[in-house]
Design a protein around this motif. Structure first.
Motif, short mmCIF file in Angstrom:
data_model
loop_
_atom_site.label_atom_id
_atom_site.label_comp_id
_atom_site.label_asym_id
_atom_site.label_seq_id
_atom_site.Cartn_x
_atom_site.Cartn_y
_atom_site.Cartn_z
N ASN A 138 -8.96 14.93 -0.04
CA ASN A 138 -9.97 15.67 0.72
C ASN A 138 -9.39 16.77 1.59
OD1 ASN A 138 -12.08 14.11 -0.27
ND2 ASN A 138 -11.75 12.53 1.30
N GLU B 90 -6.54 22.10 2.47
CA GLU B 90 -5.44 22.86 1.87
C GLU B 90 -4.22 21.97 1.75
OE1 GLU B 90 -4.61 26.49 3.97
OE2 GLU B 90 -2.99 27.05 2.59
N SER C 282 -4.42 10.47 -3.64
CA SER C 282 -5.61 9.96 -2.96
C SER C 282 -5.61 10.39 -1.50
CB SER C 282 -5.68 8.43 -3.00
OG SER C 282 -5.22 7.96 -4.22
N VAL C 283 -4.43 10.29 -0.88
CA VAL C 283 -4.33 10.62 0.54
C VAL C 283 -4.73 12.08 0.78
CG1 VAL C 283 -2.66 10.97 2.42
CG2 VAL C 283 -2.64 8.84 1.11
N LEU C 284 -4.33 12.95 -0.17
CA LEU C 284 -4.55 14.38 0.02
C LEU C 284 -5.85 14.87 -0.62
CD1 LEU C 284 -0.87 15.26 -0.75
CD2 LEU C 284 -2.01 16.02 1.33
N ALA D 115 0.02 21.70 -0.17
CA ALA D 115 1.09 22.34 -0.95
C ALA D 115 2.24 21.35 -1.06
CB ALA D 115 1.57 23.61 -0.25
N SER D 116 2.74 21.17 -2.26
CA SER D 116 3.86 20.25 -2.52
C SER D 116 3.65 18.89 -1.86
CB SER D 116 5.18 20.83 -2.03
OG SER D 116 5.27 22.19 -2.29
N SER D 117 2.44 18.36 -1.96
CA SER D 117 2.08 17.06 -1.37
C SER D 117 2.09 17.03 0.16
CB SER D 117 2.98 15.93 -1.90
OG SER D 117 2.77 15.74 -3.27
N PHE D 118 2.14 18.18 0.80
CA PHE D 118 1.97 18.24 2.27
C PHE D 118 0.52 18.64 2.58
CE2 PHE D 118 6.56 19.19 2.04
CZ PHE D 118 7.04 18.35 3.04
N PHE D 119 0.00 18.15 3.72
CA PHE D 119 -1.21 18.76 4.27
C PHE D 119 -0.80 20.12 4.82
CE2 PHE D 119 -2.18 14.22 4.70
CZ PHE D 119 -3.51 14.17 4.34
N ASP E 266 0.85 -1.20 0.00
CA ASP E 266 0.00 0.00 0.00
C ASP E 266 0.89 1.25 0.00
OD1 ASP E 266 -2.26 1.55 0.16
OD2 ASP E 266 -3.08 0.53 1.91
N GLY E 267 0.26 2.42 -0.12
CA GLY E 267 1.01 3.67 -0.13
C GLY E 267 1.30 4.13 -1.54
N GLU E 268 2.25 5.06 -1.71
CA GLU E 268 2.63 5.62 -3.01
C GLU E 268 1.41 6.17 -3.75
OE1 GLU E 268 5.85 5.76 -2.98
OE2 GLU E 268 5.91 4.32 -1.34
N GLN E 269 0.55 6.84 -3.02
CA GLN E 269 -0.63 7.44 -3.64
C GLN E 269 -0.97 8.75 -2.95
OE1 GLN E 269 -4.14 5.22 -2.63
NE2 GLN E 269 -3.17 4.26 -0.86
N PRO E 270 -0.01 9.68 -2.93
CA PRO E 270 -0.24 10.93 -2.21
C PRO E 270 -1.47 11.69 -2.72
CG PRO E 270 1.81 11.03 -3.49
CD PRO E 270 1.34 9.61 -3.49
#
Lengths: 95, 487
Positions: A79, A82, A75-77, A84-88, A69-73
């Motif tokens: 919802n 806000e 989907s994770v982000l 930026a650069s794949s960070f919440f 699992d993982g490697e799907q930023p």
């Protein structure tokens, strides 16, 4: 066990729920009603009975140590209010 | 339990320091504790994250078998009680990098109970430090506060990675003992392979509980300094906290039980600004997870497969090989070092090899800034060099030159000795000739010596050794020279 207005305020703060001052009295009453109802269980003698964690009798299932699992930023982000650069991005919380 | 040597002097008399440690050790595993996302350090932001780690509604945790085995193996390495039934609880608190709003941990029934660690100090003393418990729990995510003036950035790559929290008894009595404890714990974890012990990457970090009291008095109020990620910071934080607490008490103040942060720039601790209810964690059993039940057969199997641990190797080194307790400690701190030593000293003079490793080899590696794994001189080569000293082929002094050459070029000792003609001269005829020459050239000194100037003996030895280019067997030179001069 009895819940007073201060306890209601404390629980609300711990749960990050905004409770208006004029509702604390009502909520204390409702919570006490629920607690008193559950307190009927105290009439059962549980001396020497170990706590019951599950009625199924199943053991805890285990997973193999494999990366599946993982490697799907995206989907994770998906919802996040806000990002930026794949960070919440959240209001600043700094100790 | 008070030990005079460890008392700290205040203005008004001595204080005793009491320290307990909570160490968080990241479990070596491929995947996280309750999800299939990678547990690897690094990666792009939110790359190693499953929807379980991000706490999306409806996601359920499933425990990673390997993490359970690592916890049991570690417990066995700490001579600890393994609990065949343990329970996961929710530890509730709000923080931006904890998406669940709770950490899955173990509260009342941890997987590992009481154990102990033996620490050895530089003064030769040993202490048994009690382990209260070891439990499994999730790591939190990471907050970056320096990316934006009013926002925090959250990366959940660490969220859900398996940690072992290892809690000691308040048995430590000085910063030195605390440093020895963390080093020993790190060593055991690395031997077992359940944690890589990399403190810079945060794989191993400590919370330190410190209090002071008058000798014999009841325990004082403690403070907890969080998240120390080096042995040096642990030492500094304890020393600062001890002085701070003693000053407060001597000024008539009271210690407040609180959580403190260590500032690595100033070496000081400061109180966290948290509210008093920050510690109201409202633990309760996690309804998503059944109790973890282990078979005794699994525990026995893991015990049977456990590698030899530093204390066992150390005992063999001191008892069978006759090494000092200090040398044995140095040689067993890292598993690689112990393996190197075993290989180098196999069939050789064990003590001599230990001396060569701790002085020449470690000195050269230090100077070159190399790890033992990158040593140009391998264990077998070092062993052969020591063998050549033991059998008298070369002297100890020449061996140092040969070693330097080996370290420089990676060459074999026999070849270097051959090429440079460094073989020790043990031919009594050749040595006798050298001695005769030196005596003939220094007839005046020979007369002085025979006239009672005993101290000149060293001069003659020096001259003969010099004439031989350092290769004459010094024992033979001494003996033959003495015979000639005293004849």
């Amino acid at each position: 066990m009895s819940v007073d207005k201060d306890t209601v305020k404390k629980i609300a703060r711990l749960a990050r729920i905004a409770v208006p001052e004029d509702q604390t009295e009502t909520l204390a009453g409702e919570l006490n009603g629920i607690l008193n109802w559950i307190a009927e269980l105290e009439q059962v003698d549980t001396e020497g009975v170990p706590p019951l964690a599950s009625v199924t009798g199943h053991p805890l299932p285990l997973r193999a140590d494999q990366v599946t699992d993982g490697e799907q930023p995206e989907s994770v982000l998906a919802n996040a209010p806000e990002q930026a650069s794949s960070f919440f991005v959240v209001p600043k919380v700094v100790e | 339990m008070s030990d005079k040597a460890n008392l700290v002097a205040g203005r008004s008399g001595p204080f005793e320091v009491v320290i307990g440690m909570e160490v968080h050790a990241q479990v070596v595993s491929e995947a996280k504790l309750f999800s299939g996302a990678s547990a690897k350090f690094g990666g792009g932001p939110n790359a190693h994250v499953s929807l379980v780690d991000a706490a999306m509604p409806g996601m359920l945790p499933v425990i990673n078998e390997a993490c359970v085995r690592q916890a049991v193996r570690t417990g066995l390495g700490l001579n600890a009680q393994i609990n065949l039934v343990s329970v996961f609880d929710r530890k509730n608190y709000f923080y931006a990098d904890l998406p669940q709003g709770y950490q899955i941990s173990q509260f009342q029934q941890p997987i590992v109970g009481e154990g102990s660690i033996r620490i050895d100090l530089a003064d030769g003393s040993s202490h048994e430090i009690g382990i209260e418990r070891l439990h499994l729990e999730q790591d939190a995510g990471k907050s970056l506060h320096d990316q934006h003036p009013t926002k925090s950035y959250i990366d959940l790559n660490r969220s859900g990675v398996a940690l072992m929290e290892i809690v000691s008894r308040p048995d430590l009595r000085s910063a030195e003992q605390a440093a020895a404890y963390i080093k020993k714990l790190r060593s055991i974890l690395r031997y077992i392979g359940s944690c890589d012990g990399n403190m810079e990457e945060g794989s191993l970090r400590a919370d330190v509980n410190v209090s002071v009291r008058r000798p014999g008095a009841p325990l004082g109020t403690r403070t907890e300094t969080k998240n120390l990620n080096s042995v040096r910071f642990i030492t500094q934080a304890i020393e600062y906290e001890v002085q701070r607490q003693i000053e407060i008490i001597e000024d008539g103040g009271e210690i407040i039980q609180e959580t403190r942060l260590f500032d690595t720039q100033t070496g000081m601790t400061r109180a966290m600004r948290s509210k008093e209810d920050a510690h109201d964690y409202r633990y309760f059993p996690d309804p998503d997870l059944l109790p973890l039940v282990l078979e005794q057969a699994l525990v026995d199997e893991l015990a049977g497969q456990l590698p030899e641990l530093p204390d066992q190797i150390r005992a063999r080194m001191t008892e069978e090989y006759g090494l000092s307790s200090y040398d044995a400690a140095v040689l067993t701190e890292e598993r690689e070092t112990a393996l190197y030593y075993e290989q180098a000293s196999s069939g050789q003079d064990r003590k001599l090899v230990a001396n060569w490793m701790t002085s020449e080899l470690f000195g050269a590696l230090n100077k070159a800034g190399l790890d033992l794994s990158a040593s140009p001189v391998g264990p077998e080569q070092l062993g052969r060099l020591v063998a050549l000293v033991s059998d008298g082929t070369i002297s100890g002094r020449i061996a140092k030159d040969v070693f330097a050459e080996m370290f420089e070029s990676g060459g074999e000792p026999e070849q270097i000795i051959e090429e440079k003609g460094l073989k020790q001269v043990s031919d009594s005829g050749a040595i006798e000739a050298l001695i005769d020459q030196v005596l003939a050239d220094n007839q005046d000194k020979v007369d002085d010596y025979r006239g009672g100037k005993d101290k000149l003996f060293g001069f003659f030895v020096g001259q003969v050794m010099k004439a031989s280019g350092g290769q004459a067997n010094p024992g033979m030179v001494n003996q033959m020279l003495k015979a000639k001069l005293d004849a």
